[in-house]
Design a protein around this motif. Sequence first.
Motif, PDB file in Angstrom:
ATOM      1  N   PHE A 189      19.474 -14.727  -5.366  1.00 16.41           N
ATOM      2  CA  PHE A 189      18.134 -14.236  -5.052  1.00 16.41           C
ATOM      3  C   PHE A 189      17.516 -13.643  -6.309  1.00 16.41           C
ATOM      4  CE2 PHE A 189      15.451 -10.578  -3.910  1.00 16.41           C
ATOM      5  CZ  PHE A 189      14.446 -11.240  -3.234  1.00 16.41           C
ATOM      6  N   ASP A 190      16.304 -14.097  -6.621  1.00 16.35           N
ATOM      7  CA  ASP A 190      15.550 -13.584  -7.760  1.00 16.35           C
ATOM      8  C   ASP A 190      16.361 -13.668  -9.055  1.00 16.35           C
ATOM      9  OD1 ASP A 190      13.496 -12.484  -9.191  1.00 16.35           O
ATOM     10  OD2 ASP A 190      13.901 -10.420  -8.588  1.00 16.35           O
ATOM     11  N   PRO A 191      16.755 -14.874  -9.470  1.00 10.77           N
ATOM     12  CA  PRO A 191      17.586 -15.009 -10.676  1.00 10.77           C
ATOM     13  C   PRO A 191      16.887 -14.578 -11.963  1.00 10.77           C
ATOM     14  CG  PRO A 191      16.834 -17.158  -9.910  1.00 10.77           C
ATOM     15  CD  PRO A 191      16.463 -16.170  -8.848  1.00 10.77           C
ATOM     16  N   ILE A 192      15.547 -14.552 -11.973  1.00  9.22           N
ATOM     17  CA  ILE A 192      14.848 -14.151 -13.205  1.00  9.22           C
ATOM     18  C   ILE A 192      14.354 -12.708 -13.135  1.00  9.22           C
ATOM     19  CG2 ILE A 192      14.176 -16.509 -13.757  1.00  9.22           C
ATOM     20  CD1 ILE A 192      11.443 -15.975 -12.621  1.00  9.22           C
ATOM     21  N   GLY A 193      14.701 -11.991 -12.099  1.00  7.79           N
ATOM     22  CA  GLY A 193      14.432 -10.552 -12.040  1.00  7.79           C
ATOM     23  C   GLY A 193      12.999 -10.158 -11.786  1.00  7.79           C
ATOM     24  N   LEU A 194      12.284 -10.896 -10.947  1.00  9.43           N
ATOM     25  CA  LEU A 194      10.894 -10.551 -10.658  1.00  9.43           C
ATOM     26  C   LEU A 194      10.773  -9.227  -9.909  1.00  9.43           C
ATOM     27  CD1 LEU A 194       9.469 -14.048  -9.612  1.00  9.43           C
ATOM     28  CD2 LEU A 194       9.163 -12.855 -11.795  1.00  9.43           C
ATOM     29  N   THR A 195      11.801  -8.881  -9.133  1.00  2.00           N
ATOM     30  CA  THR A 195      11.728  -7.645  -8.339  1.00  2.00           C
ATOM     31  C   THR A 195      12.366  -6.450  -9.037  1.00  2.00           C
ATOM     32  OG1 THR A 195      13.812  -8.192  -7.210  1.00  2.00           O
ATOM     33  CG2 THR A 195      11.769  -8.984  -6.205  1.00  2.00           C
ATOM     34  N   SER A 196      12.847  -6.647 -10.245  1.00  2.67           N
ATOM     35  CA  SER A 196      13.576  -5.566 -10.927  1.00  2.67           C
ATOM     36  C   SER A 196      12.689  -4.373 -11.263  1.00  2.67           C
ATOM     37  CB  SER A 196      14.226  -6.101 -12.206  1.00  2.67           C
ATOM     38  OG  SER A 196      13.226  -6.618 -13.094  1.00  2.67           O
ATOM     39  N   SER A 199       8.883  -0.873  -7.169  1.00  2.00           N
ATOM     40  CA  SER A 199       9.238   0.458  -6.674  1.00  2.00           C
ATOM     41  C   SER A 199       9.990   0.331  -5.359  1.00  2.00           C
ATOM     42  CB  SER A 199       7.965   1.282  -6.461  1.00  2.00           C
ATOM     43  OG  SER A 199       7.179   0.706  -5.415  1.00  2.00           O
ATOM     44  N   PRO A 200      10.672   1.405  -4.934  1.00  2.00           N
ATOM     45  CA  PRO A 200      11.351   1.361  -3.626  1.00  2.00           C
ATOM     46  C   PRO A 200      10.406   1.018  -2.481  1.00  2.00           C
ATOM     47  CG  PRO A 200      12.111   3.242  -4.896  1.00  2.00           C
ATOM     48  CD  PRO A 200      10.971   2.646  -5.660  1.00  2.00           C
ATOM     49  N   GLU A 201       9.169   1.500  -2.552  1.00  3.64           N
ATOM     50  CA  GLU A 201       8.197   1.201  -1.504  1.00  3.64           C
ATOM     51  C   GLU A 201       7.863  -0.289  -1.488  1.00  3.64           C
ATOM     52  OE1 GLU A 201       7.879   3.589  -3.733  1.00  3.64           O
ATOM     53  OE2 GLU A 201       8.258   5.348  -2.460  1.00  3.64           O
ATOM     54  N   GLN A 202       7.700  -0.898  -2.654  1.00  4.20           N
ATOM     55  CA  GLN A 202       7.410  -2.332  -2.726  1.00  4.20           C
ATOM     56  C   GLN A 202       8.588  -3.162  -2.230  1.00  4.20           C
ATOM     57  OE1 GLN A 202       6.384  -2.298  -6.952  1.00  4.20           O
ATOM     58  NE2 GLN A 202       4.260  -2.859  -6.435  1.00  4.20           N
ATOM     59  N   LEU A 203       9.797  -2.739  -2.581  1.00  7.79           N
ATOM     60  CA  LEU A 203      10.976  -3.457  -2.110  1.00  7.79           C
ATOM     61  C   LEU A 203      11.104  -3.358  -0.593  1.00  7.79           C
ATOM     62  CD1 LEU A 203      13.570  -2.424  -4.860  1.00  7.79           C
ATOM     63  CD2 LEU A 203      12.472  -4.653  -4.579  1.00  7.79           C
ATOM     64  N   ALA A 204      10.824  -2.159  -0.050  1.00  6.02           N
ATOM     65  CA  ALA A 204      10.896  -1.979   1.400  1.00  6.02           C
ATOM     66  C   ALA A 204       9.872  -2.863   2.096  1.00  6.02           C
ATOM     67  CB  ALA A 204      10.677  -0.509   1.758  1.00  6.02           C
ATOM     68  N   ARG A 205       8.666  -2.942   1.555  1.00  5.89           N
ATOM     69  CA  ARG A 205       7.649  -3.807   2.155  1.00  5.89           C
ATOM     70  C   ARG A 205       8.073  -5.272   2.073  1.00  5.89           C
ATOM     71  NH1 ARG A 205       3.602  -7.140   1.031  1.00  5.89           N
ATOM     72  NH2 ARG A 205       1.808  -7.177   2.461  1.00  5.89           N
ATOM     73  N   GLY A 206       8.682  -5.660   0.953  1.00  5.72           N
ATOM     74  CA  GLY A 206       9.165  -7.039   0.829  1.00  5.72           C
ATOM     75  C   GLY A 206      10.211  -7.373   1.881  1.00  5.72           C
TER      76      GLY A 206
END
Length: 240
Positions: A189-196, A199-206
């Motif tokens: 998942f996300d091998p090029i690190g787009l989600t790195s 923020s925690p809020e953005q990750l939670a929404r994702g």
Amino acid sequence: MKLITVFLSAAVAGSATAFTQPAAFTTASSTRVAMADVAVEEAVEEVAAEVVPDYVCISREEVLKSPNTIEFGAIWDPVGLAEMGSDETIAWFRHAEVKHGRVAMAAFVGWWAVGAGARFPGALSSGLDFASIPSKGLEAWDATPGWGKAQMLLFAGLIEFHDELFFKTRGTHYLRGGIPGKNMVPGLFDPIGLTSKQSPEQLARGRDVEIKNGRLAMLGVMGLYAAATIDGSVPLQPPC
């Protein structure tokens, strides 16, 4: 007559004494019973202390508070699955839901792509080109050689195995306080690190968006399967 009365009185007194325990014996027995009860209670406390887990699983409330319920206004759970079992049970349910949603999304896209005429170049196997694969989903699956199906299932099994393995070695397991549904296989998942940099809020929404899309995809795949196997079961659905 008086003599008989005396003998009867003595006999009754003797019988009563035979059924009366000495005070010393009663006290000793009570003491032993009390000591035994204390020993049992201490043993139960020791066992209870030994089985107390050294982890805290994510709570039922924490799992169920996401994603939001804007569509129905409340959690849609007609058979009460969310009330079953412990916190670990609910965490396992959520982890399974996320994985099933991912598989359904991949299946729906694949079914749509085949139906739309998209094909890989080259050959699927010896004597079978990708271009010759039928456009209908189940017919395309039937045309896939057995070894090809086995490879796909083996690949999925390896992902599942390594996901559990890396959950234990690279992070906190989802039944031990980790995040249910989080992928732990490196590079999958996300091998090029787009989600790195999110923020925690953005990750939670994702994660919430992924869960909802996965639920919709599960319904979509079931609709496609029903339309392909039962004529007229899905209104306005063309042959697929």
